[in-house]
Structure formats: structure tokens, C-alpha cells
Design an enzyme around this catalytic site. Structure first.
Site, PDB file in Angstrom:
ATOM      1  N   TYR A 161     -64.373  33.412 -13.424  1.00 28.84           N
ATOM      2  CA  TYR A 161     -64.133  32.080 -13.977  1.00 28.84           C
ATOM      3  C   TYR A 161     -64.840  31.009 -13.140  1.00 28.84           C
ATOM      4  O   TYR A 161     -65.553  30.153 -13.680  1.00 28.84           O
ATOM      5  CB  TYR A 161     -62.638  31.795 -14.023  1.00 28.84           C
ATOM      6  CG  TYR A 161     -62.310  30.405 -14.514  1.00 28.84           C
ATOM      7  CD1 TYR A 161     -62.504  30.068 -15.859  1.00 28.84           C
ATOM      8  CD2 TYR A 161     -61.827  29.427 -13.654  1.00 28.84           C
ATOM      9  CE1 TYR A 161     -62.214  28.794 -16.315  1.00 28.84           C
ATOM     10  CE2 TYR A 161     -61.536  28.159 -14.113  1.00 28.84           C
ATOM     11  CZ  TYR A 161     -61.736  27.837 -15.432  1.00 28.84           C
ATOM     12  OH  TYR A 161     -61.455  26.569 -15.883  1.00 28.84           O
ATOM     13  N   ASN A 190     -55.952  20.577 -13.664  1.00 27.08           N
ATOM     14  CA  ASN A 190     -54.594  20.950 -14.067  1.00 27.08           C
ATOM     15  C   ASN A 190     -54.073  20.148 -15.254  1.00 27.08           C
ATOM     16  O   ASN A 190     -53.062  19.439 -15.150  1.00 27.08           O
ATOM     17  CB  ASN A 190     -53.627  20.811 -12.879  1.00 27.08           C
ATOM     18  CG  ASN A 190     -53.833  21.890 -11.839  1.00 27.08           C
ATOM     19  OD1 ASN A 190     -54.528  21.657 -10.862  1.00 27.08           O
ATOM     20  ND2 ASN A 190     -53.256  23.051 -12.039  1.00 27.08           N
ATOM     21  N   VAL A 204     -47.317  24.754 -15.378  1.00 33.85           N
ATOM     22  CA  VAL A 204     -46.277  24.105 -16.181  1.00 33.85           C
ATOM     23  C   VAL A 204     -45.735  25.038 -17.258  1.00 33.85           C
ATOM     24  O   VAL A 204     -44.507  25.188 -17.384  1.00 33.85           O
ATOM     25  CB  VAL A 204     -46.788  22.774 -16.767  1.00 33.85           C
ATOM     26  CG1 VAL A 204     -45.817  22.243 -17.826  1.00 33.85           C
ATOM     27  CG2 VAL A 204     -46.963  21.740 -15.648  1.00 33.85           C
ATOM     28  N   THR A 226     -49.622  21.492  -2.752  1.00 35.53           N
ATOM     29  CA  THR A 226     -49.637  20.430  -3.751  1.00 35.53           C
ATOM     30  C   THR A 226     -50.673  20.674  -4.841  1.00 35.53           C
ATOM     31  O   THR A 226     -51.672  21.350  -4.632  1.00 35.53           O
ATOM     32  CB  THR A 226     -49.918  19.058  -3.111  1.00 35.53           C
ATOM     33  OG1 THR A 226     -51.261  19.036  -2.611  1.00 35.53           O
ATOM     34  CG2 THR A 226     -48.930  18.758  -2.004  1.00 35.53           C
TER      35      THR A 226
END
Length: 334
Positions: A161, A190, A204, A226
Site C-alpha cells: 500500500y 485518517n 473508528v 496519537t
């Protein structure tokens, strides 16, 4: 930013248009009165994402590998092509781990055919890259600017990827320099929202899936690492501004734009927000904490100064609101 771009002038061709981002893009373009040809092999996308759009006479769906469909012609015979949106990719971890050859092929063959098609048509070309081209930036390069050159590990399991996206950028710039093609490269960070899949391995959807099944949330390590997440509507706003910008506003030697939310959150925070979107603000999830996998990033955060300055763009939807919207969509459709 004021532009005079006419969305109704010419046809928009989207490769990979039945995937998560593609399905949202199709709707955004149709809402602007654009005519859309959506091409998708359905290796990663889903017909369910676009089936309702086929009632719109401005929308055409063609199933097949983008390389084959664009070579065959017929789909676009007599059309004046305005923009080619090169989105064909296997972008979810579940997908590119299972289908590495298909993944890297999308960034190579499909990208080249799409570029040749755009050059022949005199169309604008929007290339979808990824924040993964930055690989593992050091602390002094976070937030990460578009000019940072990463160091992708070509031996890693996720390399198909990462390398595919890096190659697609290089190929796009070759066409920009050698053919004068109007290229714009977007690096999403994201993105989440409707038309994603609960089981595709993205953060998510994965947390929401566990919460909706009342299962413990898997947060690797202590969850202090993070990420910066952007709701799809904010992403599309930036994307539309980038596509509509006059050529004079685009940095020709480096037409690359981060589109993400500089609001940096810990993975643990994201997990809790997903759980509370399902079970209420005062509910606390059970969290299991296996070791972090090799190569797991400590931080991922975009520098969006370029997009803010040149496109007058700023993400506006807070994480908690975006997660609530995403959960409602899953609850209504699954």
C-alpha cells in the site's frame, strides 16, 4: 476562496468510485450538478455504496478494473472529460494485507492508464495518495508538512500500500512535467464517516463495531499514541476546493496537499469517544491492551498550513460529533 469552476461543465471520471471515499465523492459531485462516471472492480468497493445513485441520470456505473474500462472506451465516448479522480486503491489494512498484489497494482497499472486517459482528454487529474508516504516521521517533523520526505520500508507487510501510493505520486509528477498535465495530489489523514466498512480494520469503524457488539475495545499498548482524524464532510470540502482551484493557484513544482485535521488525539481518547457514541457519555468501556505491533506510529498529525493558505480551508467538525454521525449511519444501515 472564490472560484469560477463549473461543476456542470464536462464529465467527472472516478476510478475506485464505489469505495468509502469514492461513494462520498460521487454524492458530493452529483449534489453540485456534475455528471459522473464511476468505475470500480468491487475488489475493495461495494455496489451497495452506489446502487441508489443509478436512478440519477447524471450517474453511470461501470464495473471492472479501471485499466480495462478506460482502455475499452465506450463508457466515455463523446464525453468531454473535465476531471479524472484517481481513487482506485485497496486502502484498508484488512484489504491490503489479504491482497498485496491487487494493492500495488492499483498504484501502478491503474494509475498509469488513468494518467494517460486524462492527458489524452485534456482533463484535470486528482491523485489520491496517503499520509503513509511519510512513513515514520521524527518528532521534529510532526505536524508533518508536504515537503517532508519519508523513508518507506519496502520489506514491510504494509509496503504494497505505502509503495503503491508513493509510486502513484511519482508517476503523476512525471506526467505533470512531461505532458503539462494539470495534476493535484491529495494526502488524506485518517478520514472516517459513512460508507466505510465496520470490518475493514480502520480505527473508528473497528472501535464502533466492538462498541455496537458490546465487546471490549482493543487498544494496543497504553493508547497514548496519537492520530489525527477528519470527518469525511470536512475532507470533501477541502477536496472540492482543491479540485476547483485555478491552475495558477496550485504549486506547480509540488502540487501536494495534506487534507487532515490537526486536532491530535490519543488512540485511547478515540476509543472512548466511539464507545460513548454508542452507550452514552457516562459509560466507560472495557479496554484490552495487547502489545503495540512493530512499526506502530507514536504520532500522526498533518501540517495543513498549505491548504489553509491556498484553499482557505479549515476542518470544522469536532471528533465527537463526527463519530456520532458515523455511528448513526452504521446503526441505520447495518
Amino acid at each position: 476562496m472564490s472560484t469560477a469552476f463549473d461543476w456542470r461543465s464536462g464529465t467527472h471520471v472516478i476510478t475506485g468510485g464505489a469505495g468509502f471515499l469514492g461513494a462520498n465523492l460521487c454524492r458530493a459531485l452529483l449534489s453540485r450538478g456534475a455528471k459522473v462516471i464511476c468505475i470500480d472492480s468491487l475488489v475493495a468497493g461495494s455496489l451497495h455504496n452506489v446502487v441508489e445513485l443509478q436512478a440519477d441520470h447524471h450517474f453511470t456505473f461501470r464495473r471492472g478494473d479501471a485499466s480495462d474500462v478506460l482502455r475499452r472506451g465506450g463508457t466515455y465516448a463523446g464525453e468531454r472529460i473535465s476531471v479524472v479522480w484517481a481513487m482506485a486503491a485497496i486502502a484498508s489494512p484488512v484489504g491490503y494485507f489479504a491482497k498485496p498484489l491487487d494493492t500495488i497494482w492499483a498504484g501502478a497499472a491503474a494509475q498509469r492508464i488513468a494518467l494517460e486517459f486524462a492527458a489524452d482528454a485534456g482533463a484535470r487529474f486528482i491523485s489520491f495518495s496517503s499520509s503513509e508516504v511519510y512513513a515514520l516521521p521524527p518528532p521534529d517533523q510532526i505536524p508533518t508538512r508536504e515537503t517532508y520526505v519519508g523513508a518507506i520500508n519496502s520489506m514491510s507487510l504494509r509496503a504494497p500500500y505505502d509503495v503503491a501510493k508513493l509510486y502513484s505520486e511519482t508517476l503523476s509528477m512525471i506526467f505533470a512535467r512531461s505532458c503539462g498535465l494539470d495534476v493535484r495530489i491529495v494526502r488524506p489523514f485518517n478520514v472516517y464517516g459513512p460508507f466505510s466498512k465496520l470490518d475493514d480494520g480502520r480505527m473508528v469503524p473497528a472501535f464502533l463495531r466492538s462498541a455496537m457488539h458490546n465487546e471490549p475495545l482493543t487498544v494496543h499498548g497504553d493508547g497514548s499514541q496519537t492520530r489525527s482524524l477528519i470527518y469525511v464532510d470536512d475532507f470533501l470540502d477541502g477536496l472540492m476546493r482543491l479540485a476547483a482551484a485555478p491552475a495558477s493557484a496550485i504549486t506547480r513544482h509540488h502540487p501536494v496537499y495534506n487534507l487532515g485535521n490537526p486536532d491530535e488525539r490519543s488512540v485511547r481518547e478515540v476509543a472512548i469517544a466511539c464507545w460513548q457514541a454508542v452507550h452514552g457519555d457516562k459509560s466507560e468501556p472495557k479496554i484490552v491492551s495487547p502489545p503495540r505491533p512493530p512499526g506502530d506510529l507514536d504520532r500522526r498529525c498533518p501540517d495543513t498550513t498549505k491548504a489553509s493558505r491556498l484553499l482557505d480551508w479549515h476542518p470544522r467538525i469536532p471528533l465527537e460529533i463526527g463519530i456520532e454521525k458515523t455511528h448513526r449511519w452504521f446503526a441505520e444501515t447495518t
